[in-house]
Design a protein around this motif. Structure first.
Motif, PDB file in Angstrom:
ATOM      1  N   ALA A  72       0.837  -1.198   0.000  1.00 59.81           N
ATOM      2  CA  ALA A  72       0.000   0.000   0.000  1.00 59.81           C
ATOM      3  C   ALA A  72       0.874   1.252   0.000  1.00 59.81           C
ATOM      4  CB  ALA A  72      -0.912   0.004   1.215  1.00 59.81           C
ATOM      5  N   SER A  73       0.539   2.217  -0.847  1.00 66.71           N
ATOM      6  CA  SER A  73       1.279   3.474  -0.930  1.00 66.71           C
ATOM      7  C   SER A  73       0.295   4.620  -1.137  1.00 66.71           C
ATOM      8  CB  SER A  73       2.269   3.448  -2.084  1.00 66.71           C
ATOM      9  OG  SER A  73       3.241   2.439  -1.899  1.00 66.71           O
ATOM     10  N   MET A  74       0.792   5.823  -0.942  1.00 66.11           N
ATOM     11  CA  MET A  74      -0.051   7.005  -1.105  1.00 66.11           C
ATOM     12  C   MET A  74       0.757   8.108  -1.789  1.00 66.11           C
ATOM     13  SD  MET A  74      -2.275   9.043   1.762  1.00 66.11           S
ATOM     14  CE  MET A  74      -3.250   7.586   2.091  1.00 66.11           C
ATOM     15  N   LEU A  75       0.104   8.801  -2.716  1.00 64.50           N
ATOM     16  CA  LEU A  75       0.741   9.870  -3.483  1.00 64.50           C
ATOM     17  C   LEU A  75      -0.010  11.174  -3.262  1.00 64.50           C
ATOM     18  CD1 LEU A  75       2.917  10.454  -5.741  1.00 64.50           C
ATOM     19  CD2 LEU A  75       1.064  10.126  -7.391  1.00 64.50           C
ATOM     20  N   SER A  76       0.715  12.232  -2.914  1.00 62.48           N
ATOM     21  CA  SER A  76       0.103  13.545  -2.736  1.00 62.48           C
ATOM     22  C   SER A  76      -0.105  14.196  -4.097  1.00 62.48           C
ATOM     23  CB  SER A  76       0.988  14.428  -1.862  1.00 62.48           C
ATOM     24  OG  SER A  76       0.453  15.723  -1.778  1.00 62.48           O
ATOM     25  N   LEU A  77      -1.311  14.766  -4.282  1.00 61.60           N
ATOM     26  CA  LEU A  77      -1.645  15.381  -5.577  1.00 61.60           C
ATOM     27  C   LEU A  77      -1.885  16.884  -5.472  1.00 61.60           C
ATOM     28  CD1 LEU A  77      -4.050  12.659  -7.032  1.00 61.60           C
ATOM     29  CD2 LEU A  77      -1.596  12.906  -7.389  1.00 61.60           C
ATOM     30  N   GLY A  78      -1.604  17.474  -4.314  1.00 60.61           N
ATOM     31  CA  GLY A  78      -1.763  18.919  -4.199  1.00 60.61           C
ATOM     32  C   GLY A  78      -2.844  19.330  -3.220  1.00 60.61           C
ATOM     33  N   GLU A  79      -2.974  20.644  -3.050  1.00 61.59           N
ATOM     34  CA  GLU A  79      -3.900  21.209  -2.066  1.00 61.59           C
ATOM     35  C   GLU A  79      -5.131  21.796  -2.747  1.00 61.59           C
ATOM     36  OE1 GLU A  79      -3.962  24.850   1.254  1.00 61.59           O
ATOM     37  OE2 GLU A  79      -2.046  24.076   0.504  1.00 61.59           O
ATOM     38  N   TYR A  80      -6.276  21.493  -2.176  1.00 59.16           N
ATOM     39  CA  TYR A  80      -7.533  22.078  -2.648  1.00 59.16           C
ATOM     40  C   TYR A  80      -7.694  23.453  -1.989  1.00 59.16           C
ATOM     41  CZ  TYR A  80     -12.529  22.628  -3.569  1.00 59.16           C
ATOM     42  OH  TYR A  80     -13.766  23.092  -4.005  1.00 59.16           O
ATOM     43  N   PRO A  81      -8.142  24.515  -2.678  1.00 58.62           N
ATOM     44  CA  PRO A  81      -8.680  24.540  -4.055  1.00 58.62           C
ATOM     45  C   PRO A  81      -7.643  24.892  -5.119  1.00 58.62           C
ATOM     46  CG  PRO A  81      -9.177  26.613  -2.990  1.00 58.62           C
ATOM     47  CD  PRO A  81      -8.427  25.791  -1.976  1.00 58.62           C
ATOM     48  N   ILE A  82      -6.352  25.005  -4.735  1.00 58.57           N
ATOM     49  CA  ILE A  82      -5.334  25.289  -5.755  1.00 58.57           C
ATOM     50  C   ILE A  82      -5.394  24.233  -6.847  1.00 58.57           C
ATOM     51  CG2 ILE A  82      -2.852  25.512  -6.176  1.00 58.57           C
ATOM     52  CD1 ILE A  82      -2.582  26.503  -3.270  1.00 58.57           C
ATOM     53  N   VAL A  83      -5.525  22.976  -6.426  1.00 60.60           N
ATOM     54  CA  VAL A  83      -5.776  21.872  -7.368  1.00 60.60           C
ATOM     55  C   VAL A  83      -7.238  21.513  -7.233  1.00 60.60           C
ATOM     56  CG1 VAL A  83      -5.197  19.510  -8.003  1.00 60.60           C
ATOM     57  CG2 VAL A  83      -3.404  21.037  -7.155  1.00 60.60           C
ATOM     58  N   GLY A  84      -8.006  21.786  -8.277  1.00 59.51           N
ATOM     59  CA  GLY A  84      -9.439  21.519  -8.242  1.00 59.51           C
ATOM     60  C   GLY A  84      -9.761  20.042  -8.388  1.00 59.51           C
ATOM     61  N   LEU A  85     -11.036  19.723  -8.266  1.00 55.63           N
ATOM     62  CA  LEU A  85     -11.489  18.339  -8.340  1.00 55.63           C
ATOM     63  C   LEU A  85     -11.140  17.702  -9.683  1.00 55.63           C
ATOM     64  CD1 LEU A  85     -13.042  15.908  -7.222  1.00 55.63           C
ATOM     65  CD2 LEU A  85     -15.183  17.013  -7.981  1.00 55.63           C
ATOM     66  N   ALA A  86     -11.411  18.429 -10.776  1.00 58.58           N
ATOM     67  CA  ALA A  86     -11.138  17.874 -12.113  1.00 58.58           C
ATOM     68  C   ALA A  86      -9.652  17.604 -12.312  1.00 58.58           C
ATOM     69  CB  ALA A  86     -11.659  18.830 -13.185  1.00 58.58           C
ATOM     70  N   ALA A 142      -1.428   8.777 -12.806  1.00 57.11           N
ATOM     71  CA  ALA A 142      -0.732   7.848 -11.913  1.00 57.11           C
ATOM     72  C   ALA A 142      -1.147   6.414 -12.211  1.00 57.11           C
ATOM     73  CB  ALA A 142      -1.028   8.198 -10.460  1.00 57.11           C
ATOM     74  N   ARG A 143      -2.424   6.234 -12.520  1.00 58.90           N
ATOM     75  CA  ARG A 143      -2.907   4.884 -12.829  1.00 58.90           C
ATOM     76  C   ARG A 143      -2.270   4.360 -14.125  1.00 58.90           C
ATOM     77  NH1 ARG A 143      -9.140   4.138 -12.718  1.00 58.90           N
ATOM     78  NH2 ARG A 143      -8.455   1.957 -12.639  1.00 58.90           N
ATOM     79  N   LEU A 144      -2.044   5.264 -15.081  1.00 57.83           N
ATOM     80  CA  LEU A 144      -1.390   4.854 -16.318  1.00 57.83           C
ATOM     81  C   LEU A 144       0.040   4.367 -16.038  1.00 57.83           C
ATOM     82  CD1 LEU A 144      -2.510   7.616 -18.869  1.00 57.83           C
ATOM     83  CD2 LEU A 144      -3.060   5.167 -18.953  1.00 57.83           C
ATOM     84  N   LEU A 145       0.707   5.036 -15.111  1.00 59.41           N
ATOM     85  CA  LEU A 145       2.048   4.597 -14.730  1.00 59.41           C
ATOM     86  C   LEU A 145       2.002   3.195 -14.124  1.00 59.41           C
ATOM     87  CD1 LEU A 145       3.467   7.882 -13.128  1.00 59.41           C
ATOM     88  CD2 LEU A 145       4.137   6.885 -15.327  1.00 59.41           C
ATOM     89  N   LEU A 146       1.011   2.977 -13.272  1.00 58.81           N
ATOM     90  CA  LEU A 146       0.852   1.652 -12.648  1.00 58.81           C
ATOM     91  C   LEU A 146       0.607   0.575 -13.701  1.00 58.81           C
ATOM     92  CD1 LEU A 146      -1.294   2.625  -9.544  1.00 58.81           C
ATOM     93  CD2 LEU A 146       1.036   1.681  -9.497  1.00 58.81           C
ATOM     94  N   ASP A 147      -0.198   0.940 -14.704  1.00 59.90           N
ATOM     95  CA  ASP A 147      -0.469  -0.022 -15.781  1.00 59.90           C
ATOM     96  C   ASP A 147       0.805  -0.417 -16.518  1.00 59.90           C
ATOM     97  OD1 ASP A 147      -3.153   0.007 -15.161  1.00 59.90           O
ATOM     98  OD2 ASP A 147      -3.696   1.456 -16.736  1.00 59.90           O
ATOM     99  N   ASN A 148       1.830   0.503 -16.462  1.00 62.80           N
ATOM    100  CA  ASN A 148       3.111   0.220 -17.111  1.00 62.80           C
ATOM    101  C   ASN A 148       4.176  -0.225 -16.115  1.00 62.80           C
ATOM    102  OD1 ASN A 148       2.933   1.077 -20.137  1.00 62.80           O
ATOM    103  ND2 ASN A 148       1.897   2.713 -19.025  1.00 62.80           N
ATOM    104  N   SER A 149       3.686  -0.704 -14.944  1.00 61.71           N
ATOM    105  CA  SER A 149       4.565  -1.228 -13.891  1.00 61.71           C
ATOM    106  C   SER A 149       5.554  -0.190 -13.382  1.00 61.71           C
ATOM    107  CB  SER A 149       5.316  -2.473 -14.392  1.00 61.71           C
ATOM    108  OG  SER A 149       4.406  -3.480 -14.767  1.00 61.71           O
ATOM    109  N   ILE A 150       5.095   1.068 -13.316  1.00 63.65           N
ATOM    110  CA  ILE A 150       5.923   2.152 -12.789  1.00 63.65           C
ATOM    111  C   ILE A 150       5.295   2.661 -11.498  1.00 63.65           C
ATOM    112  CG2 ILE A 150       6.825   4.480 -13.196  1.00 63.65           C
ATOM    113  CD1 ILE A 150       6.712   3.851 -16.197  1.00 63.65           C
ATOM    114  N   ASN A 151       6.115   2.766 -10.460  1.00 69.21           N
ATOM    115  CA  ASN A 151       5.631   3.267  -9.181  1.00 69.21           C
ATOM    116  C   ASN A 151       5.506   4.793  -9.269  1.00 69.21           C
ATOM    117  OD1 ASN A 151       5.325   4.176  -6.517  1.00 69.21           O
ATOM    118  ND2 ASN A 151       6.564   2.510  -5.694  1.00 69.21           N
ATOM    119  N   PRO A 152       4.289   5.351  -9.108  1.00 70.93           N
ATOM    120  CA  PRO A 152       4.114   6.805  -9.235  1.00 70.93           C
ATOM    121  C   PRO A 152       4.972   7.608  -8.259  1.00 70.93           C
ATOM    122  CG  PRO A 152       1.992   5.704  -9.305  1.00 70.93           C
ATOM    123  CD  PRO A 152       2.997   4.662  -8.911  1.00 70.93           C
ATOM    124  N   SER A 153       5.144   7.123  -7.036  1.00 70.05           N
ATOM    125  CA  SER A 153       5.954   7.854  -6.053  1.00 70.05           C
ATOM    126  C   SER A 153       7.417   7.884  -6.470  1.00 70.05           C
ATOM    127  CB  SER A 153       5.815   7.210  -4.667  1.00 70.05           C
ATOM    128  OG  SER A 153       4.506   7.375  -4.171  1.00 70.05           O
TER     129      SER A 153
END
Length: 406
Positions: free
Chosen positions: A47-61, A70-81
């Motif tokens: 289990a791992s966790m990746l920070s994606l920024g602060e709301y509302p500077i980084v919006g929901l979309a 990040a999920r695309l990286l995982l699909d290519n066997s790359i650890n996002p962190s």
């Protein structure tokens, strides 16, 4: 799933808590009220966790887009962190290879044995015209278009400011300096090519104005102008020494009292050791002997009263430039005397022309001008050749110079 309305309604609690969105994305609400995006994932069953920024500077979309990347990286066997850490390392590496940083390293590492005057000229050129354009740019990304922009802008700047000198010459010097830094970057494996190469010839070098002999009117104006000279005694004496001796301006400026032998009535310019802050005493860095005329002997005795307690015969009036008068001081003084088109080097051409016309031996003249002997072995032993003939020639030459004011 989260919405902006729901996110805004989330209130802080005594402890941080998270509210899920979808596919591992969640928002963490801290006791301070700060709201941070997190992406929870598993890599190699850990289990791992990746920070994606602060709301509302980084919006929901944007947070959802970041999660999908990040999920695309995982699909290519790359650890996002791990991928993010690598990107930071690469960014730091790039920032360490900006042109300004590489240029400063080049100055420190490569120009260590150059004169302080040359280093100062190098730095000022970069600070004026180069760093504002490509200083923050990675050396790998500098293009020939960048160089062309810099050299054209340099020509325009010099012309618009009305500064003394040619804009083309300044621009070509800048191009040369940039090229030196870029080749250093190539040698240290931080760049692949020299972008200055493609723009060679884009700026035409102006024709060199060769030294020419003074006219009779200029000769009279110079000699009479010294009697009413309004500058310092040191600059006046330097000008007259230049006229009497056929020396280059750098030799006048860098002349030390340790070179002056009043007993033998000779000035002995040694071969410079060229320490870090020392300039060559002669243009070609050769041993050079100058016999004194009676006029020069008397003049240097007077100058000794002015500066005999200092290292240099003609020191800077204001203590600048490593203790010597500036490299433009003599030419500026000539202009102030009304000799607007005369330069210090023209006095050597004047002496050569007049002495040749009076049938002095060409070898004596060339030896006194310290022109290179093509046979280097012979030249190393010939510095004292024709000494008595040269002494007599320089005495007659000093008499000729004094005759200009009659």
């Amino acid at each position: 799933m989260l919405t902006d309305t729901k996110i805004k309604s989330l209130k802080p609690r005594d402890k941080a808590y998270r509210v899920a969105d979808h596919n591992g994305l969640c928002i963490e609400v801290r006791p301070s009220g700060t709201k941070l995006w997190r992406y929870r994932y598993r890599f190699n069953n850990k289990a791992s966790m990746l920070s994606l920024g602060e709301y509302p500077i980084v919006g929901l979309a944007d947070a959802r887009k970041a999660r999908d990347q990040a999920r695309l990286l995982l699909d290519n066997s790359i650890n996002p962190s791990q991928n993010r850490k690598q990107e930071k390392i690469e960014a730091q590496h790039l920032s360490a290879n900006t042109f300004e940083l590489v240029a400063n390293e080049y100055i420190t590492e490569i120009l260590i044995d150059r004169s302080s005057g040359y280093i100062s000229k190098f730095k000022k050129a970069l600070e004026f015209d180069v760093f504002p354009v490509i200083g923050d740019k990675n050396v790998k990304d500098i293009t020939s278009a960048d160089i062309l922009h810099i050299i054209r802008s340099t020509v325009k700047r010099v012309r618009e400011t009305g500064k003394r000198g040619s804009g083309e010459v300044t621009a070509l010097n800048n191009q040369k300096f940039i090229g030196a830094v870029m080749r250093y970057a190539i040698a240290t494996l931080r760049a692949d090519n020299d972008p200055t190469y493609a723009v060679r010839g884009a700026i035409a070098r102006p024709e060199i104005e060769h030294a020419r002999p003074l006219t009779i009117q200029e000769q009279k104006l110079f000699r009479s102008g010294l009697d009413t000279f309004k500058g310092s005694n040191t600059v006046r004496n330097a000008l007259l020494t230049m006229a009497y001796t056929m020396l280059r301006s750098i030799e006048i400026r860098r002349m030390k009292w340790s070179y002056v032998d009043f007993g033998l009535k000779i000035i002995n310019f040694p071969i410079s050791t060229r320490s870090n802050n020392q300039e060559r005493t002669t243009k070609k860095n050769r041993l050079h002997l100058v016999p004194m005329s009676n006029q020069l002997f008397d003049l240097l005795k007077i100058q000794f009263i002015e500066s005999g307690n200092k290292e240099y015969v003609f020191p800077s009036v204001y203590g600048h430039n490593d203790g010597v008068i500036g490299n433009s001081t003599l030419n500026v003084a000539l202009k102030n005397m009304g000799l607007n088109t005369v330069t210090a080097h023209d006095f050597r051409a004047t002496a050569s022309t007049i002495l040749n016309e009076k049938d002095f031996d060409e070898d004596w003249i060339e030896k006194q001008l310290a022109h290179a002997d093509q046979n280097k072995t012979r030249a190393s032993y010939n510095h004292a050749k024709y000494m008595e003939q040269r002494r007599d020639m320089l005495q007659q030459w000093a008499d000729i110079v004094d005759g200009w004011k009659e």
